[in-house]
Design a protein around this motif. Structure first.
Motif, PDB file in Angstrom:
ATOM      1  N   PHE A   1     -38.069  24.650  -9.643  1.00  0.00           N
ATOM      2  CA  PHE A   1     -37.222  23.915 -10.694  1.00  0.00           C
ATOM      3  C   PHE A   1     -36.341  23.059 -10.222  1.00  0.00           C
ATOM      4  CE2 PHE A   1     -39.584  27.855 -11.918  1.00  0.00           C
ATOM      5  CZ  PHE A   1     -40.023  27.559 -13.199  1.00  0.00           C
ATOM      6  N   LEU A   2     -36.026  22.146 -11.022  1.00  0.00           N
ATOM      7  CA  LEU A   2     -35.101  21.097 -10.477  1.00  0.00           C
ATOM      8  C   LEU A   2     -34.019  21.069 -11.942  1.00  0.00           C
ATOM      9  CD1 LEU A   2     -33.938  18.338  -9.195  1.00  0.00           C
ATOM     10  CD2 LEU A   2     -35.697  17.113 -10.603  1.00  0.00           C
ATOM     11  N   GLY A   3     -32.863  20.976 -11.381  1.00  0.00           N
ATOM     12  CA  GLY A   3     -31.603  20.935 -12.379  1.00  0.00           C
ATOM     13  C   GLY A   3     -30.361  20.221 -11.803  1.00  0.00           C
ATOM     14  N   TYR A   4     -29.558  19.598 -12.485  1.00  0.00           N
ATOM     15  CA  TYR A   4     -28.646  18.998 -11.887  1.00  0.00           C
ATOM     16  C   TYR A   4     -27.166  19.532 -12.357  1.00  0.00           C
ATOM     17  CZ  TYR A   4     -31.748  15.224 -11.435  1.00  0.00           C
ATOM     18  OH  TYR A   4     -33.162  14.503 -11.068  1.00  0.00           O
ATOM     19  N   ASP A   5     -27.122  20.439 -13.166  1.00  0.00           N
ATOM     20  CA  ASP A   5     -26.137  21.320 -13.460  1.00  0.00           C
ATOM     21  C   ASP A   5     -25.981  22.658 -12.871  1.00  0.00           C
ATOM     22  OD1 ASP A   5     -27.777  22.077 -15.240  1.00  0.00           O
ATOM     23  OD2 ASP A   5     -26.644  21.423 -17.115  1.00  0.00           O
ATOM     24  N   ASN A   6     -27.003  23.306 -12.299  1.00  0.00           N
ATOM     25  CA  ASN A   6     -27.322  24.548 -11.992  1.00  0.00           C
ATOM     26  C   ASN A   6     -27.259  25.680 -13.325  1.00  0.00           C
ATOM     27  OD1 ASN A   6     -27.452  26.800 -10.394  1.00  0.00           O
ATOM     28  ND2 ASN A   6     -25.240  26.970  -9.748  1.00  0.00           N
ATOM     29  N   SER A   7     -27.683  25.039 -14.340  1.00  0.00           N
ATOM     30  CA  SER A   7     -27.971  25.883 -15.463  1.00  0.00           C
ATOM     31  C   SER A   7     -29.245  25.424 -16.224  1.00  0.00           C
ATOM     32  CB  SER A   7     -26.712  26.114 -16.247  1.00  0.00           C
ATOM     33  OG  SER A   7     -26.467  25.057 -17.049  1.00  0.00           O
TER      34      SER A   7
END
Ligand SMILES: *[C@@H]1O[C@H](CO)[C@@H](O)[C@H](O)[C@H]1NC(C)=O
Length: 133
Positions: free
Chosen positions: A116-122
Motif C-alpha cells: 500500500f502506498l501513502g504520502y501521509d502515513n495514514s
C-alpha cells in the motif's frame, strides 16, 4: 544589429530564469522513502532489496513493526524493490519520479494482503500484491 542585441538579451534573460527555477525545484525535492513491515508478528522474516540506476541499497531484513527508510538522492531515477517473505515474493517501484518527485515522504505499508502506498502515513492505496512460486 538592434534586433540581434534584443534577441541575445532575450536568450540571456530566459536562461537566467531557467537556472533560477531549476535550483529552486531541486532544493525542496528531497524525498524520504519509508518501507514498513505490517505483516503478522512472529511471521517469517521479510527481506527487502532496493536499487536504482544510481544507487544500490543493501538488502535488509525487516521485522514486523519496523521501518526501513532512505533518502532519494537522484530524483530522476526509479527505485525498484523486491520483497521476499516465506514462499512469497513481490516487486514494485518504491519511488517513481513522475508520481513521487514532489512528495517529501513516500510510505509503503507491506501487509499480508498487499503493498500500500501513502504520502501521509495514514491513508493508503493498494498498488501491488504478493506472488507465489
Ligand atoms: C507511521 O505511522 C505509524 C503508526 O501510526 C507510526 O508508528 C510510525 O512511527 C509512523 N512513521 C513515521 C515515519 O512517521
Amino acid at each position: 544589429m538592434t534586433t540581434l542585441c534584443h534577441f541575445l538579451l532575450f536568450v540571456f534573460i530566459t536562461s537566467c530564469f531557467r537556472i533560477g527555477n531549476t535550483i529552486e525545484v531541486n532544493d525542496d525535492q528531497v524525498t524520504q522513502v519509508h518501507v514498513m513491515n505490517a505483516l503478522p508478528k512472529d511471521s517469517a522474516p521479510l527481506e527487502i532489496r532496493c536499487n536504482s540506476a544510481d544507487a544500490n541499497l543493501d538488502a535488509k531484513q525487516l521485522k514486523s513493526g519496523y521501518d526501513y527508510s532512505w533518502r532519494v538522492e537522484e530524483e530522476t531515477a526509479t527505485y525498484f524493490c523486491e520483497a521476499f517473505w516465506g514462499n512469497k515474493f513481490a516487486s514494485w517501484h518504491a519511488f517513481e519520479p513522475p508520481r513521487d518527485a514532489n512528495q517529501k515522504r513516500v510510505f509503503w505499508l507491506i501487509k499480508e494482503n498487499g503493498f500500500f502506498l501513502g504520502y501521509d502515513n495514514s491513508s493508503w492505496v493498494e498498488k501491488s500484491t504478493w506472488e507465489t512460486e
